[in-house]
Design a protein around this motif. Structure first.
Motif, PDB file in Angstrom:
ATOM      1  N   THR A 112      27.341  35.849  47.655  1.00 19.49           N
ATOM      2  CA  THR A 112      29.049  36.192  47.510  1.00 19.49           C
ATOM      3  C   THR A 112      29.536  35.546  46.067  1.00 19.49           C
ATOM      4  O   THR A 112      28.940  34.063  45.834  1.00 19.49           O
ATOM      5  CB  THR A 112      29.793  35.282  48.008  1.00 19.49           C
ATOM      6  N   ALA A 113      30.710  35.930  45.300  1.00 18.82           N
ATOM      7  CA  ALA A 113      30.674  35.536  44.407  1.00 18.82           C
ATOM      8  C   ALA A 113      32.256  35.683  43.979  1.00 18.82           C
ATOM      9  O   ALA A 113      32.796  36.700  44.341  1.00 18.82           O
ATOM     10  CB  ALA A 113      29.505  35.928  43.019  1.00 18.82           C
ATOM     11  N   VAL A 114      32.773  34.865  43.789  1.00 18.87           N
ATOM     12  CA  VAL A 114      33.784  34.597  43.596  1.00 18.87           C
ATOM     13  C   VAL A 114      34.136  34.855  42.504  1.00 18.87           C
ATOM     14  O   VAL A 114      33.819  35.532  41.005  1.00 18.87           O
ATOM     15  CB  VAL A 114      33.939  33.125  43.033  1.00 18.87           C
ATOM     16  N   GLU A 115      35.472  36.559  42.156  1.00 22.16           N
ATOM     17  CA  GLU A 115      35.791  37.605  41.398  1.00 22.16           C
ATOM     18  C   GLU A 115      36.270  36.213  40.173  1.00 22.16           C
ATOM     19  O   GLU A 115      37.485  35.398  40.639  1.00 22.16           O
ATOM     20  CB  GLU A 115      37.703  38.348  42.140  1.00 22.16           C
ATOM     21  N   MET A 116      36.172  36.425  38.264  1.00 22.26           N
ATOM     22  CA  MET A 116      36.427  35.189  38.068  1.00 22.26           C
ATOM     23  C   MET A 116      37.856  35.320  37.140  1.00 22.26           C
ATOM     24  O   MET A 116      38.608  34.384  36.373  1.00 22.26           O
ATOM     25  CB  MET A 116      35.285  35.414  36.397  1.00 22.26           C
ATOM     26  N   THR A 117      38.400  36.235  37.889  1.00 21.05           N
ATOM     27  CA  THR A 117      39.833  36.544  37.119  1.00 21.05           C
ATOM     28  C   THR A 117      40.992  36.375  38.422  1.00 21.05           C
ATOM     29  O   THR A 117      42.428  36.151  38.090  1.00 21.05           O
ATOM     30  CB  THR A 117      40.584  37.998  36.245  1.00 21.05           C
ATOM     31  N   TRP A 118      39.959  36.289  39.066  1.00 18.93           N
ATOM     32  CA  TRP A 118      41.655  35.924  41.334  1.00 18.93           C
ATOM     33  C   TRP A 118      40.573  35.619  41.842  1.00 18.93           C
ATOM     34  O   TRP A 118      40.059  35.845  42.258  1.00 18.93           O
ATOM     35  CB  TRP A 118      42.375  37.764  41.051  1.00 18.93           C
ATOM     36  N   THR A 119      40.871  34.204  41.574  1.00 15.47           N
ATOM     37  CA  THR A 119      40.048  33.386  43.168  1.00 15.47           C
ATOM     38  C   THR A 119      39.828  33.723  44.602  1.00 15.47           C
ATOM     39  O   THR A 119      39.068  32.788  45.394  1.00 15.47           O
ATOM     40  CB  THR A 119      40.062  32.088  42.917  1.00 15.47           C
ATOM     41  N   GLU A 120      40.910  35.015  44.400  1.00 16.87           N
ATOM     42  CA  GLU A 120      40.945  35.115  46.333  1.00 16.87           C
ATOM     43  C   GLU A 120      40.549  36.462  46.443  1.00 16.87           C
ATOM     44  O   GLU A 120      40.720  36.905  47.391  1.00 16.87           O
ATOM     45  CB  GLU A 120      42.167  34.833  46.836  1.00 16.87           C
TER      46      GLU A 120
END
Length: 120
Positions: A46-54
């Motif tokens: 899993t990797a967090v989207e860098m522009t939208w943390t949700e």
């Protein structure tokens, strides 16, 4: 862990699963491919989207192969079949962002059940 180029930041274990947060210390694509090749069935990256943390970019291993999806708050997304190269490319920009800015959330590896030797 014995994955070339991968640096483990933290590890949390319970009876059924282990969560490992990591970054890459080398080429992100090479590190991800090496990691993906060693993943057992049931493992998830899993990797967090860098522009939208949700929002999250995810890759999982099933009995029928690799799958990827983008999930966001309120929407689970749809799993799509992919190759190891496609899975690495799917996660690469997020891993590179954590390499460039340590304040970004690291990627996570979720392993269920007994840990394979490469992750012990």
């Amino acid at each position: 862990m014995t994955i070339p180029g991968l640096k483990e930041l933290s590890r949390k274990s319970s009876a059924n699963r282990t969560i490992i947060q990591f970054i890459s210390e080398g080429d992100a694509s090479t590190t991800l491919l090496a990691l993906i090749e060693k993943l057992p069935v049931g493992a998830e990256l899993t990797a967090v989207e860098m522009t939208w943390t949700e929002c999250y970019f995810e890759v999982r291993v099933t009995k029928s192969g690799l799958e990827k999806k983008r999930a966001s708050h309120g929407s689970n997304g749809t799993w799509q079949s992919c190759s190891a190269a496609e899975a690495a490319e799917w996660l690469r920009p997020r891993l590179e962002a954590t390499m460039a800015d340590p304040s970004k959330p690291p990627c996570k590896l979720i392993l269920k059940g007994e840990l394979p030797a490469a992750f012990a």
